[in-house]
Design a protein around this motif. Sequence first.
Motif, mmCIF file in Angstrom:
data_model
loop_
_atom_site.group_PDB
_atom_site.id
_atom_site.type_symbol
_atom_site.label_atom_id
_atom_site.label_comp_id
_atom_site.label_asym_id
_atom_site.label_seq_id
_atom_site.Cartn_x
_atom_site.Cartn_y
_atom_site.Cartn_z
ATOM 1 N N LEU A 57 54.963 10.047 7.027
ATOM 2 C CA LEU A 57 53.943 9.024 7.231
ATOM 3 C C LEU A 57 54.027 8.443 8.644
ATOM 4 C CD1 LEU A 57 54.016 7.147 3.806
ATOM 5 C CD2 LEU A 57 52.297 8.768 4.643
ATOM 6 N N ALA A 58 55.241 8.282 9.166
ATOM 7 C CA ALA A 58 55.394 7.811 10.544
ATOM 8 C C ALA A 58 54.821 8.836 11.525
ATOM 9 C CB ALA A 58 56.871 7.552 10.842
ATOM 10 N N GLY A 59 55.062 10.120 11.260
ATOM 11 C CA GLY A 59 54.479 11.157 12.105
ATOM 12 C C GLY A 59 52.962 11.166 12.045
ATOM 13 N N THR A 60 52.418 10.938 10.841
ATOM 14 C CA THR A 60 50.960 10.863 10.693
ATOM 15 C C THR A 60 50.388 9.704 11.494
ATOM 16 O OG1 THR A 60 51.131 11.798 8.461
ATOM 17 C CG2 THR A 60 49.088 10.644 9.018
ATOM 18 N N LEU A 61 51.069 8.564 11.459
ATOM 19 C CA LEU A 61 50.616 7.403 12.231
ATOM 20 C C LEU A 61 50.621 7.710 13.721
ATOM 21 C CD1 LEU A 61 49.812 4.399 12.356
ATOM 22 C CD2 LEU A 61 52.256 3.850 12.407
ATOM 23 N N LEU A 62 51.693 8.325 14.212
ATOM 24 C CA LEU A 62 51.758 8.664 15.631
ATOM 25 C C LEU A 62 50.707 9.706 16.012
ATOM 26 C CD1 LEU A 62 55.611 8.881 16.319
ATOM 27 C CD2 LEU A 62 54.006 7.112 17.054
ATOM 28 N N ALA A 63 50.414 10.619 15.092
ATOM 29 C CA ALA A 63 49.447 11.672 15.387
ATOM 30 C C ALA A 63 48.033 11.127 15.540
ATOM 31 C CB ALA A 63 49.481 12.737 14.294
ATOM 32 N N TYR A 64 47.720 10.044 14.808
ATOM 33 C CA TYR A 64 46.345 9.558 14.804
ATOM 34 C C TYR A 64 46.109 8.332 15.669
ATOM 35 C CZ TYR A 64 45.350 12.931 11.196
ATOM 36 O OH TYR A 64 45.185 14.110 10.515
ATOM 37 N N LEU A 65 47.151 7.702 16.175
ATOM 38 C CA LEU A 65 46.954 6.550 17.064
ATOM 39 C C LEU A 65 46.136 6.896 18.314
ATOM 40 C CD1 LEU A 65 50.276 4.470 17.027
ATOM 41 C CD2 LEU A 65 47.987 3.742 16.319
ATOM 42 N N PRO A 66 46.373 8.042 18.970
ATOM 43 C CA PRO A 66 45.597 8.346 20.188
ATOM 44 C C PRO A 66 44.110 8.570 19.949
ATOM 45 C CG PRO A 66 47.628 9.626 20.125
ATOM 46 C CD PRO A 66 47.465 9.006 18.769
ATOM 47 N N LYS A 67 43.684 8.731 18.689
ATOM 48 C CA LYS A 67 42.264 8.944 18.432
ATOM 49 C C LYS A 67 41.428 7.712 18.776
ATOM 50 C CE LYS A 67 40.682 11.348 15.079
ATOM 51 N NZ LYS A 67 40.341 11.864 13.740
ATOM 52 N N VAL A 68 42.034 6.519 18.699
ATOM 53 C CA VAL A 68 41.274 5.296 18.975
ATOM 54 C C VAL A 68 40.828 5.244 20.439
ATOM 55 C CG1 VAL A 68 41.321 2.789 18.937
ATOM 56 C CG2 VAL A 68 42.411 4.082 17.091
ATOM 57 N N PRO A 69 41.733 5.379 21.422
ATOM 58 C CA PRO A 69 41.258 5.392 22.814
ATOM 59 C C PRO A 69 40.399 6.603 23.153
ATOM 60 C CG PRO A 69 43.619 5.828 22.721
ATOM 61 C CD PRO A 69 43.205 5.385 21.359
ATOM 62 N N SER A 70 40.630 7.734 22.458
ATOM 63 C CA SER A 70 39.811 8.916 22.744
ATOM 64 C C SER A 70 38.360 8.703 22.328
ATOM 65 C CB SER A 70 40.394 10.142 22.046
ATOM 66 O OG SER A 70 40.310 10.016 20.635
ATOM 67 N N ILE A 71 38.130 7.925 21.273
ATOM 68 C CA ILE A 71 36.757 7.605 20.875
ATOM 69 C C ILE A 71 36.072 6.766 21.944
ATOM 70 C CG2 ILE A 71 35.375 6.312 19.198
ATOM 71 C CD1 ILE A 71 37.416 7.175 17.070
ATOM 72 N N LEU A 72 36.814 5.824 22.524
ATOM 73 C CA LEU A 72 36.250 5.009 23.608
ATOM 74 C C LEU A 72 35.956 5.878 24.825
ATOM 75 C CD1 LEU A 72 38.596 1.888 23.317
ATOM 76 C CD2 LEU A 72 36.304 2.192 22.355
ATOM 77 N N LEU A 73 36.826 6.829 25.111
ATOM 78 C CA LEU A 73 36.581 7.744 26.235
ATOM 79 C C LEU A 73 35.355 8.606 25.976
ATOM 80 C CD1 LEU A 73 37.517 8.938 28.928
ATOM 81 C CD2 LEU A 73 39.030 10.468 27.627
ATOM 82 N N THR A 74 35.165 9.015 24.730
ATOM 83 C CA THR A 74 33.985 9.813 24.383
ATOM 84 C C THR A 74 32.702 9.047 24.667
ATOM 85 O OG1 THR A 74 35.252 10.887 22.628
ATOM 86 C CG2 THR A 74 32.871 11.101 22.524
ATOM 87 N N MET A 75 32.697 7.767 24.380
ATOM 88 C CA MET A 75 31.514 6.940 24.640
ATOM 89 C C MET A 75 31.170 6.922 26.132
ATOM 90 S SD MET A 75 32.504 3.817 22.055
ATOM 91 C CE MET A 75 31.197 2.743 22.624
ATOM 92 N N CYS A 76 32.186 6.979 26.979
ATOM 93 C CA CYS A 76 31.939 6.988 28.428
ATOM 94 C C CYS A 76 31.475 8.353 28.919
ATOM 95 C CB CYS A 76 33.210 6.575 29.172
ATOM 96 S SG CYS A 76 33.792 4.908 28.807
ATOM 97 N N LEU A 77 32.012 9.421 28.326
ATOM 98 C CA LEU A 77 31.735 10.765 28.828
ATOM 99 C C LEU A 77 30.463 11.381 28.262
ATOM 100 C CD1 LEU A 77 35.309 12.374 28.704
ATOM 101 C CD2 LEU A 77 34.099 11.485 30.699
ATOM 102 N N MET A 78 29.997 10.920 27.102
ATOM 103 C CA MET A 78 28.926 11.599 26.400
ATOM 104 C C MET A 78 27.678 11.751 27.250
ATOM 105 S SD MET A 78 28.389 13.116 23.510
ATOM 106 C CE MET A 78 29.741 12.506 22.523
ATOM 107 N N ASP A 79 27.244 10.679 27.908
ATOM 108 C CA ASP A 79 26.024 10.750 28.715
ATOM 109 C C ASP A 79 26.298 11.174 30.151
ATOM 110 O OD1 ASP A 79 24.233 10.002 26.671
ATOM 111 O OD2 ASP A 79 24.771 7.898 26.917
ATOM 112 N N ARG A 80 27.504 10.941 30.638
ATOM 113 C CA ARG A 80 27.816 11.330 32.008
ATOM 114 C C ARG A 80 28.034 12.829 32.152
ATOM 115 N NH1 ARG A 80 32.152 6.682 34.059
ATOM 116 N NH2 ARG A 80 30.793 4.873 33.677
ATOM 117 N N VAL A 81 28.738 13.407 31.183
ATOM 118 C CA VAL A 81 29.088 14.826 31.262
ATOM 119 C C VAL A 81 28.086 15.690 30.507
ATOM 120 C CG1 VAL A 81 30.874 16.522 30.710
ATOM 121 C CG2 VAL A 81 31.521 14.265 31.547
#
Length: 206
Positions: A57-81
């Motif tokens: 469960l700790a590994g699962t938490l670490l695996a999915y934490l980076p998805k939160v900032p990646s979603i914010l990055l997607t919002m910036c890149l979607m229309d630019r790229v």
Amino acid sequence: LLEPRVARTLAVCVALQGFQQLSGINAIIYFTPQTLKDAGVPLLFSRFGLSENAGSLAGTLLAYLPKVPSILLTMCLMDRVGRRALLLWFMPLMGLCHVALAGALGAMGAGAVLPRVVALLSICLYGVFFALGIGPIPNILSAELFPMRARSAAMAFSLGSQFMFNTMVGMVRAGARGRRARPALSVAGGPSNSRAVDCASRSIHC
């Protein structure tokens, strides 16, 4: 939906929904703790006093934490790229994550640390690349490409196909895990093993 232009666009959206689900995202999400257990990742957390279940469960938490900032990055890149560029960049990287995870599972040793780290990182990066690419794009395109007169019906059809592919992947993955577990159960003490022990005991008494 039967107009040629709308039907062609709908076929593209349904195909993207299929690729999204057949990429394995929900098979990984549904079974991440068990996959990490199979990869021996809880061993990395045992030095902190965590049990196997707590470590997975700790590994699962670490695996999915980076998805939160990646979603914010997607919002910036979607229309630019652009949608096409994001798909071309990140779908091959998702494939490499699959290869890395398979290699880590195949190279697993009793005390080897590197394969366990690779397994955890491959699941982590897979989720990030999914969020940056084919994760949001099919539904975004479904909302953008159709004319207003057909948009609601086309979006409903596209999203319905996503749930259909999702269900298929989940059932196939669960069925595959069940088939792998059955022989172990019979060896450990299932009906076939009971019959074998009974036959052996009768032959000894005779």
